[in-house]
Design a protein around this motif. Structure first.
Motif, PDB file in Angstrom:
ATOM      1  N   ALA A  76       0.834  -1.201   0.000  1.00  0.00           N
ATOM      2  CA  ALA A  76       0.000   0.000   0.000  1.00  0.00           C
ATOM      3  C   ALA A  76       0.870   1.253   0.000  1.00  0.00           C
ATOM      4  N   ALA A  77       1.934   1.249   0.791  1.00  0.00           N
ATOM      5  CA  ALA A  77       2.838   2.397   0.834  1.00  0.00           C
ATOM      6  C   ALA A  77       3.507   2.607  -0.518  1.00  0.00           C
ATOM      7  N   GLU A  78       3.882   1.523  -1.170  1.00  0.00           N
ATOM      8  CA  GLU A  78       4.500   1.615  -2.500  1.00  0.00           C
ATOM      9  C   GLU A  78       3.505   2.164  -3.518  1.00  0.00           C
ATOM     10  N   ALA A  79       2.260   1.750  -3.441  1.00  0.00           N
ATOM     11  CA  ALA A  79       1.236   2.251  -4.358  1.00  0.00           C
ATOM     12  C   ALA A  79       1.009   3.748  -4.147  1.00  0.00           C
ATOM     13  N   ILE A  80       0.997   4.176  -2.898  1.00  0.00           N
ATOM     14  CA  ILE A  80       0.838   5.600  -2.607  1.00  0.00           C
ATOM     15  C   ILE A  80       2.026   6.392  -3.153  1.00  0.00           C
ATOM     16  N   LYS A  81       3.215   5.850  -2.979  1.00  0.00           N
ATOM     17  CA  LYS A  81       4.423   6.505  -3.484  1.00  0.00           C
ATOM     18  C   LYS A  81       4.375   6.630  -4.998  1.00  0.00           C
ATOM     19  N   ARG A  82       3.980   5.539  -5.699  1.00  0.00           N
ATOM     20  CA  ARG A  82       3.871   5.569  -7.157  1.00  0.00           C
ATOM     21  C   ARG A  82       2.842   6.596  -7.620  1.00  0.00           C
ATOM     22  N   ALA A  83       1.707   6.650  -6.919  1.00  0.00           N
ATOM     23  CA  ALA A  83       0.657   7.609  -7.290  1.00  0.00           C
ATOM     24  C   ALA A  83       1.157   9.041  -7.121  1.00  0.00           C
ATOM     25  N   ALA A  84       1.897   9.304  -6.055  1.00  0.00           N
ATOM     26  CA  ALA A  84       2.447  10.641  -5.834  1.00  0.00           C
ATOM     27  C   ALA A  84       3.458  10.999  -6.917  1.00  0.00           C
ATOM     28  N   GLU A  85       4.282  10.036  -7.330  1.00  0.00           N
ATOM     29  CA  GLU A  85       5.248  10.283  -8.400  1.00  0.00           C
ATOM     30  C   GLU A  85       4.537  10.576  -9.718  1.00  0.00           C
ATOM     31  N   GLU A  86       3.486   9.818 -10.018  1.00  0.00           N
ATOM     32  CA  GLU A  86       2.707  10.049 -11.243  1.00  0.00           C
ATOM     33  C   GLU A  86       2.058  11.427 -11.207  1.00  0.00           C
ATOM     34  N   ALA A  88       3.134  14.062  -9.570  1.00  0.00           N
ATOM     35  CA  ALA A  88       4.191  15.059  -9.736  1.00  0.00           C
ATOM     36  C   ALA A  88       4.584  15.191 -11.205  1.00  0.00           C
ATOM     37  N   LYS A  89       4.680  14.066 -11.921  1.00  0.00           N
ATOM     38  CA  LYS A  89       4.997  14.100 -13.353  1.00  0.00           C
ATOM     39  C   LYS A  89       3.911  14.826 -14.132  1.00  0.00           C
ATOM     40  N   LEU A  90       2.660  14.545 -13.796  1.00  0.00           N
ATOM     41  CA  LEU A  90       1.544  15.182 -14.479  1.00  0.00           C
ATOM     42  C   LEU A  90       1.549  16.687 -14.231  1.00  0.00           C
ATOM     43  N   GLU A  91       1.796  17.093 -13.001  1.00  0.00           N
ATOM     44  CA  GLU A  91       1.842  18.521 -12.687  1.00  0.00           C
ATOM     45  C   GLU A  91       3.007  19.203 -13.392  1.00  0.00           C
ATOM     46  N   ALA A  92       4.153  18.534 -13.500  1.00  0.00           N
ATOM     47  CA  ALA A  92       5.291  19.097 -14.214  1.00  0.00           C
ATOM     48  C   ALA A  92       4.960  19.261 -15.695  1.00  0.00           C
ATOM     49  N   LEU A  93       4.282  18.300 -16.265  1.00  0.00           N
ATOM     50  CA  LEU A  93       3.883  18.384 -17.667  1.00  0.00           C
ATOM     51  C   LEU A  93       2.900  19.525 -17.875  1.00  0.00           C
ATOM     52  N   ARG A  94       1.950  19.670 -16.960  1.00  0.00           N
ATOM     53  CA  ARG A  94       0.992  20.772 -17.062  1.00  0.00           C
ATOM     54  C   ARG A  94       1.694  22.123 -16.963  1.00  0.00           C
TER      55      ARG A  94
END
Length: 128
Positions: A76-86, A88-94
């Motif tokens: 669950a912690a790994e899934a939360i970490k992956r979601a946060a990374e995704e 962050a990438k989306l916000e950087a792209l925006r």
């Protein structure tokens, strides 16, 4: 960790009942009548081994549940970490597209157009 040294363990397969001779955090060694075998601890108690003493069996069951809960929490912690990374990438792209003035998804890939295979004849075989 449940101490199983000198305790009786039953193998669910053909090895029968044996005695635990060694134990550490990851493995137990069991001496059966026909051979000595090493098993992953406590994972082997899910499929291959059963403690003969019901008190030990219950303690091992609780330990297995704790290990499973810890594994689930780590997933669950790994899934939360992956979601946060995704995110962050989306916000950087925006942010990048906002600076360049392009709309998101406005750049389309170039797709080459196939040339027609029209031969100049209709279905009957006569020229058009």
């Amino acid at each position: 960790m449940v101490s199983l040294i000198n305790k009786q363990i039953k193998h669910t397969g053909a090895l029968g009942i044996g005695t635990v001779t060694e134990q550490d955090d990851k493995y137990i060694t069991v001496q059966f009548a026909s051979r000595i075998s090493k098993f992953a601890y406590p994972a082997a108690f899910e499929k291959f081994l059963v403690a003969v003493d019901p008190v030990d069996a219950d303690a091992i069951k609780k330990e297995l549940e704790e290990v499973k809960a810890a594994v689930e929490a780590a997933k669950a912690a790994e899934a939360i970490k992956r979601a946060a990374e995704e995110q962050a990438k989306l916000e950087a792209l925006r942010a990048k597209t906002a600076v360049s003035g392009k709309k998101e998804g406005s750049a389309k890939a170039h797709v080459p157009v196939k040339k027609s295979s029209w031969t100049g004849y209709d279905i009957s075989g006569f020229p058009r």
